[in-house]
Design a protein around this motif. Sequence first.
Motif, PDB file in Angstrom:
ATOM      1  N   LYS A 111       0.814  -1.219   0.000  1.00  0.00           N
ATOM      2  CA  LYS A 111       0.000   0.000   0.000  1.00  0.00           C
ATOM      3  C   LYS A 111       0.849   1.270   0.000  1.00  0.00           C
ATOM      4  CE  LYS A 111      -4.340  -1.482   0.128  1.00  0.00           C
ATOM      5  NZ  LYS A 111      -4.249  -2.940   0.311  1.00  0.00           N
ATOM      6  N   ASN A 137      -3.886  -1.981   6.142  1.00  0.00           N
ATOM      7  CA  ASN A 137      -2.607  -1.534   5.598  1.00  0.00           C
ATOM      8  C   ASN A 137      -2.687  -0.159   4.955  1.00  0.00           C
ATOM      9  OD1 ASN A 137      -0.844  -3.739   6.217  1.00  0.00           O
ATOM     10  ND2 ASN A 137      -1.997  -4.951   4.742  1.00  0.00           N
ATOM     11  N   GLY A 239      -9.711  -5.381  -3.261  1.00  0.00           N
ATOM     12  CA  GLY A 239     -10.559  -4.663  -4.205  1.00  0.00           C
ATOM     13  C   GLY A 239     -10.345  -5.126  -5.639  1.00  0.00           C
ATOM     14  N   GLY A 240      -9.264  -5.891  -5.857  1.00  0.00           N
ATOM     15  CA  GLY A 240      -9.001  -6.434  -7.194  1.00  0.00           C
ATOM     16  C   GLY A 240      -8.207  -5.519  -8.105  1.00  0.00           C
ATOM     17  N   LEU A 242      -4.745  -4.460  -7.620  1.00  0.00           N
ATOM     18  CA  LEU A 242      -3.329  -4.828  -7.765  1.00  0.00           C
ATOM     19  C   LEU A 242      -3.088  -5.827  -8.894  1.00  0.00           C
ATOM     20  CD1 LEU A 242      -0.359  -4.854  -6.792  1.00  0.00           C
ATOM     21  CD2 LEU A 242      -1.024  -6.599  -5.122  1.00  0.00           C
ATOM     22  N   THR A 378       2.521  -9.249   0.034  1.00  0.00           N
ATOM     23  CA  THR A 378       2.141  -7.834   0.038  1.00  0.00           C
ATOM     24  C   THR A 378       2.115  -7.161   1.409  1.00  0.00           C
ATOM     25  OG1 THR A 378      -0.133  -8.664  -0.002  1.00  0.00           O
ATOM     26  CG2 THR A 378       0.799  -7.929  -2.098  1.00  0.00           C
TER      27      THR A 378
HETATM   28  C1  PLP Z   1      -4.855  -4.005  -0.122  1.00  0.00           C
HETATM   29  C2  PLP Z   1      -4.087  -5.272  -0.061  1.00  0.00           C
HETATM   30  C3  PLP Z   1      -4.077  -6.196  -1.128  1.00  0.00           C
HETATM   31  C4  PLP Z   1      -4.937  -6.144  -2.365  1.00  0.00           C
HETATM   32  O1  PLP Z   1      -5.107  -4.977  -3.000  1.00  0.00           O
HETATM   33  P1  PLP Z   1      -6.267  -4.675  -4.043  1.00  0.00           P
HETATM   34  O2  PLP Z   1      -5.594  -3.802  -5.020  1.00  0.00           O
HETATM   35  O3  PLP Z   1      -7.318  -3.970  -3.258  1.00  0.00           O
HETATM   36  O4  PLP Z   1      -6.763  -5.953  -4.616  1.00  0.00           O
HETATM   37  C5  PLP Z   1      -3.245  -7.299  -1.018  1.00  0.00           C
HETATM   38  N1  PLP Z   1      -2.493  -7.513   0.076  1.00  0.00           N
HETATM   39  C6  PLP Z   1      -2.495  -6.672   1.113  1.00  0.00           C
HETATM   40  C7  PLP Z   1      -1.647  -7.008   2.301  1.00  0.00           C
HETATM   41  C8  PLP Z   1      -3.280  -5.524   1.091  1.00  0.00           C
HETATM   42  O5  PLP Z   1      -3.278  -4.701   2.154  1.00  0.00           O
END
Ligand code: PLP
Length: 423
Positions: A111, A137, A239-240, A242, A378
């Motif tokens: 993030k 996050n 949210g889909g 990334l 992530t």
């Molecule tokens: C927000 C988040 C994601 C996914 O992000 P989106 O773009 O909303 O799909 C993945 N891993 C972590 C740890 C996150 O905080």
Amino acid sequence: MSHFVRGMFCRVCGKRYPISPINFCTEDFGPLEVDYDYDKLQGDLTRQTIATRAWNMWRYRELLPLEDEPRVGLAVGGTPLIRADRLAEALGVRRLWIKNDAVNYPTLSFKDRVVAVALSKAREFGMSTVGCASTGNLANSVAAQAAAAGLETFILVPADLERTKIFGTAVYGAKVIGLKGTYDEVNRVCTQIALKYGWGFVNVNLRPFYAEGSKTMGFEIAEELGWRFPQHVVCPMAGGALIGKIYKAFRELHLLGLVDAPLSTRMYGAQASGCNPISACVKVGRERHKPVKQPNTICKSLAIGDPADGYFAAKLIRETGGWADDATDEEIVEGMLLLARTEGIFAETAGGVTVAVARKLIEQGRIPRNEEIVLCITGNGLKTQDAVFDALESPPVIAPTLAAFEEFVGLRSSVVQPAPALA
Ligand SMILES: *Cc1c(COP(=O)(O)O)cnc(C)c1O
Ligand SMILES: [Zn+2]
């Protein structure tokens, strides 16, 4: 700085919009996407130019939607891509890498990338108050980077969020407010606040810019592989956004000739079984996801019941020939421990989801065992320690003597070695 942004367009009807803090089309509520002039960019951004720049997300700055120099998050990105042979062996595959955004700067999740772009854009728009709806996050990262930028911050979260994530937001001086409801309800309130007061909510009216920040994870993966694309990428989905932006990054690199090989990467999405709108949609072959009303999973960071980019994520997964699956709470914990014990990487619950789903996809034969796979990690495990706390035994306590140690470990303490003679 990027003289290559032409405006925005609606992803549903294509209607064009000038750059401004809005995120949806007034005709059909379709999401807006930043539009670049790739023809103008041809030849302007080369591997050589990129190589001269610092190892952070801004080395790809021409492909980010800012007018001026970035003003927030100058050190974000540039995380390691790690060859993971021990995890590969455990999963029964040959060539595996981990893109480790659990060590991103400054708040240890991917993030930080999206927030750096969104808050830099907020400064360009002249905003002095920013905020977000968050599953954790995003809250941490907005709070930290807004503090460093001297912005006033309001952060709204579901009241049942992990303590660590609430602490890790409040510590930066942000005004954190817990709402008695799901993430989707929190998000609705944020949309109303952003519209009414014109504040910059990073995942609401700044969303088109925010989401572009995710592309840098894809740029880095390709560059770290030696300007190549992996064959398979497994990515967690909330949210889909990334998953789609990593693929968009690959497409841009291909379009600009930074990677010569054809793009045939297959994208795989990972969710928690307790909140799996996108993976369920892929598995049952529906075009649109059915929202999950009451998410119930230890992986709160991915618990978005009605994902904004759910439709596009499912479409991308289908079109690239990938797949999606989800992991139970038990499998998430197993995934976290497996990653920690094979690669020394303590990831948060979302990392457990990614590892567990990768394992399923490999076992199902959907990801071939002899091809190149990248897992996107992530977020950091120190933020979700409660998830694994019960799975670990507390360390034994013994007397502070060598004999007690030897007895405990089962070494023979009766054979006393003579001390070496002094010269
Ligand atoms: C927000 C988040 C994601 C996914 O992000 P989106 O773009 O909303 O799909 C993945 N891993 C972590 C740890 C996150 O905080
Ligand atoms: Zn439209």
